[in-house]
Design a protein around this motif. Sequence first.
Motif, mmCIF file in Angstrom:
data_model
loop_
_atom_site.group_PDB
_atom_site.id
_atom_site.type_symbol
_atom_site.label_atom_id
_atom_site.label_comp_id
_atom_site.label_asym_id
_atom_site.label_seq_id
_atom_site.Cartn_x
_atom_site.Cartn_y
_atom_site.Cartn_z
ATOM 1 N N THR A 121 4.357 -2.498 12.688
ATOM 2 C CA THR A 121 3.246 -1.544 12.626
ATOM 3 C C THR A 121 2.183 -2.101 11.682
ATOM 4 O OG1 THR A 121 4.784 0.300 12.917
ATOM 5 C CG2 THR A 121 2.608 0.837 12.067
ATOM 6 N N ILE A 122 0.928 -1.938 12.074
ATOM 7 C CA ILE A 122 -0.178 -2.302 11.199
ATOM 8 C C ILE A 122 -0.825 -1.007 10.711
ATOM 9 C CG2 ILE A 122 -2.411 -3.462 10.988
ATOM 10 C CD1 ILE A 122 -1.405 -5.488 13.048
ATOM 11 N N ILE A 123 -0.969 -0.923 9.392
ATOM 12 C CA ILE A 123 -1.508 0.257 8.727
ATOM 13 C C ILE A 123 -2.814 -0.113 8.037
ATOM 14 C CG2 ILE A 123 -1.082 1.985 6.922
ATOM 15 C CD1 ILE A 123 0.997 2.186 9.138
ATOM 16 N N GLN A 124 -3.867 0.637 8.301
ATOM 17 C CA GLN A 124 -5.138 0.509 7.580
ATOM 18 C C GLN A 124 -5.103 1.521 6.447
ATOM 19 O OE1 GLN A 124 -8.169 -1.372 8.019
ATOM 20 N NE2 GLN A 124 -8.641 -0.404 6.076
ATOM 21 N N GLY A 125 -5.341 1.054 5.228
ATOM 22 C CA GLY A 125 -5.295 1.966 4.099
ATOM 23 C C GLY A 125 -6.540 1.889 3.235
ATOM 24 N N ARG A 126 -6.875 3.014 2.639
ATOM 25 C CA ARG A 126 -7.984 3.099 1.700
ATOM 26 C C ARG A 126 -7.541 3.944 0.521
ATOM 27 N NH1 ARG A 126 -10.420 3.305 6.754
ATOM 28 N NH2 ARG A 126 -11.978 1.673 7.075
#
Length: 147
Positions: A121-126
Amino acid sequence: MGALSLPVPALEILPHRPPMVFVDELTERYDDIAVASVKLDEEAICFHRTPAGVEILPEVYVEIIAQTAALANGYDARCEGKKMKDGMLVGIDSFTVTAVGNIFDRLVARVEKVFEFDALTIIQGRIFHGEELVAEGKIKVWENPEP
């Protein structure tokens, strides 16, 4: 089983234990998005002292995003009456730290699952301090298909 009431304390749905817990609670969970509250203190293993004061180590922001994603996993599993899947961080992509956060600052982490293929899984985080973007990037996470 059904949805848990939010917010949910991290220790109820996260496999990590102090001093390796950097997130306080899951505050939002919908679609592929999760939001966590983060407050680090002097007991955490994620800071260093500089002449300017106490600062969060930049690599900790990566772990905050990973732990927020794990909170989503734990929340979903509990809501479905299942055991949380084991997983691990296997990659970091396009990660930027735009501000150095003070160890006592309240932060908010927002993650979104942007790609999933089998166990990867690829997670974009901020991560934000108020309205200020502190760090952002993508992480790659492997989850054991067997809980």
